[in-house]
Design an enzyme around this catalytic site. Sequence first.
Site, mmCIF file in Angstrom:
data_model
loop_
_atom_site.group_PDB
_atom_site.id
_atom_site.type_symbol
_atom_site.label_atom_id
_atom_site.label_comp_id
_atom_site.label_asym_id
_atom_site.label_seq_id
_atom_site.Cartn_x
_atom_site.Cartn_y
_atom_site.Cartn_z
ATOM 1 N N ASP A 30 0.832 -1.208 0.000
ATOM 2 C CA ASP A 30 0.000 0.000 0.000
ATOM 3 C C ASP A 30 0.870 1.263 0.000
ATOM 4 O O ASP A 30 2.099 1.189 0.142
ATOM 5 C CB ASP A 30 -0.966 -0.026 1.195
ATOM 6 C CG ASP A 30 -0.316 -0.573 2.455
ATOM 7 O OD1 ASP A 30 0.754 -0.073 2.810
ATOM 8 O OD2 ASP A 30 -0.887 -1.510 3.072
ATOM 9 N N ASP A 103 1.647 5.996 -13.468
ATOM 10 C CA ASP A 103 1.408 5.166 -14.641
ATOM 11 C C ASP A 103 0.022 5.532 -15.160
ATOM 12 O O ASP A 103 -0.971 5.381 -14.444
ATOM 13 C CB ASP A 103 1.423 3.695 -14.180
ATOM 14 C CG ASP A 103 1.820 2.748 -15.278
ATOM 15 O OD1 ASP A 103 1.411 2.978 -16.422
ATOM 16 O OD2 ASP A 103 2.519 1.765 -14.983
ATOM 17 N N ASP A 205 1.083 4.119 -20.598
ATOM 18 C CA ASP A 205 0.873 2.710 -20.921
ATOM 19 C C ASP A 205 0.445 2.557 -22.386
ATOM 20 O O ASP A 205 -0.477 3.255 -22.843
ATOM 21 C CB ASP A 205 -0.226 2.173 -19.985
ATOM 22 C CG ASP A 205 -0.372 0.672 -20.020
ATOM 23 O OD1 ASP A 205 0.523 -0.007 -19.519
ATOM 24 O OD2 ASP A 205 -1.397 0.190 -20.545
ATOM 25 N N GLU A 264 5.449 3.911 -23.040
ATOM 26 C CA GLU A 264 5.678 2.480 -23.162
ATOM 27 C C GLU A 264 5.075 1.997 -24.465
ATOM 28 O O GLU A 264 3.852 1.860 -24.587
ATOM 29 C CB GLU A 264 5.014 1.698 -22.008
ATOM 30 C CG GLU A 264 5.309 0.214 -22.075
ATOM 31 C CD GLU A 264 4.106 -0.699 -21.902
ATOM 32 O OE1 GLU A 264 4.311 -1.883 -21.610
ATOM 33 O OE2 GLU A 264 2.945 -0.263 -22.076
ATOM 34 N N HIS A 326 7.701 -5.009 -14.596
ATOM 35 C CA HIS A 326 6.661 -5.909 -14.094
ATOM 36 C C HIS A 326 6.076 -6.808 -15.183
ATOM 37 O O HIS A 326 5.126 -7.541 -14.922
ATOM 38 C CB HIS A 326 5.540 -5.060 -13.478
ATOM 39 C CG HIS A 326 4.858 -4.227 -14.519
ATOM 40 N ND1 HIS A 326 5.506 -3.225 -15.215
ATOM 41 C CD2 HIS A 326 3.606 -4.272 -15.029
ATOM 42 C CE1 HIS A 326 4.674 -2.698 -16.089
ATOM 43 N NE2 HIS A 326 3.514 -3.314 -15.993
#
Length: 542
Positions: A30, A103, A205, A264, A326
């Site tokens: 968190d 992001d 993204d 990205e 990730h």
Amino acid sequence: MSTKTWWRDGVFYQIYPRSFSDTNGDGIGDLQGILEHLDHLKGAPDSLDIDAVWLSPIYPSPNFDFGYDIVDHEAVDPAFGTLELFDTLVQECHKRDIKVVLDLVMNHTSHQHPWFLESCSARDNPRRDWYLWADPLPHRRPPNRWKSAFGGSGWEWHEGTGQYYYHMFLREQPDLNWRNPEVRERMFQTMRFWLDRGVDGFRLDVFNAYVKDNLLRDNPLKLGRRPYDMQRHIYDLDRPELLEVLQEVRKVTDDYPDRVLVGEPLGSDPDIAARYAGDGSDLLQMVFNFDFTERPWHPAHFQRAIRRWDSALHPNAQPCYVLSNHDVSRHASRFGGGENSDARAKVAAAMLLTLRGTPFLYAGEEIGLKDTPIPYIEIKDPLGKRYWPFFRGRDGCRAPMPWNSSQHGGFTSGQPWMRITPEYATRNVEAQKQDPDSVYHFYRKLIALRRTSPALLHGRWLPMIAKPTRVLAYLRECADQTLLVALNFTNVPVRVNLCSALPPYRWKLRLSSSRSGHERLRGTSTRISLDAFEACVMERAR
Ligand code: GLC
Ligand code: CA
């Protein structure tokens, strides 16, 4: 280029919030957990000393794609905290001189987003055109052969309104229609929402998918492993109209001082990535190039990748480099794992942090973290579920961060949402901080060296071995400093000749991953000797 720009000179650190640190025992990392570990990042005597964090999505999400399917772009998922807590996090980061990059997923939303629910409700709903709807072909076939990057057709039939909608990823992630000016304006509003809160920039993204062909033309076919790879994505990605859209996006951030956009792209072609960085003036300040994540452990491959990226980019554009994130297997696993994984991790780190370009670290790589093996029944990633056992998905690289040797590595007092590395008792942040030879301390030294070396920040990059087989060696050079970086990719000591055009400089050692004190370059010779897996940086003595 002598003026300081934080995103050119700084080191970025990606945090996957679910897996960083859990403070309320629900097993999910968190924002409070990030707040409590800021000392790890900057401001304490043994901090890593990074300059910016990029947080993977923190917005409310039903987690079909773990945060990349968003139901509200202007809120914080209750599992992570509150908007107030986020504001505190930004303030605390700024106090320590850490920038905060969010992001931003603007290509698609969750299928549970109120906009999509409206869009689905009727063909004449005002939000119908916010997503990509199309009539079926005869026999209710999908409008074209576009595939989802996550498998299957990109089109999902909607019985209620008798049309298909398009999703580049999961069917739970419908794509927004960026040709609709209302959609654009609404997303720009979201950007301002966060910029007004002090956010320093965005990681965009899959930005190169925003605009699709308006005639829905089929992609030409090619050879490939998966159906998605068997198409040349010229109509569902990289449309010419996108450049104008990106200029608009850039204008939004340019209204605020000192902000950054990092894109990205889907796909890993450096020439295409370079297109979106342009000359650095009006498109994205940086674009990821995932070449490194696909290269095997061989110096020639990396040299080729660096050369390609260097020559693809406009001279004013800023390169950036990434080894792990990730979405891919962690490089400590990818480059071979095993007993030499730390030695290789140091060589890789030395490369990442001495290249011409902004380095992006992924939380955990600074302790040489490997993928956590996840048994099938515990797989969370939809890609892993779909492609098991051929592809086990992206869970392994998303496992929790081990902080100490206590249960679950001190990540949580409860049951972690995903199992932690089996090595946590010995490989954790605390243990690495206590060991002066650890991967962690090598990262620290490299970051410190980079920060104080004009040649590493702004110098040109010149390869020193034409056809590297064992050693990657290059100069970084600017008006007042010349550095030589030499990286032995093999597990044996080597002696290699550097480029004969190297002037007869005298060198002094600045940094080495090897403990032995032997001289690497004698006198003015160009024959360098390196220990097994040695990474070293030398400076020309003046
Ligand atoms: C990006 C993200 C990835 C996500 C996908 C769809 O590639 O990095 O994690 O699954 O977009 O949003
Ligand atoms: Ca929690």
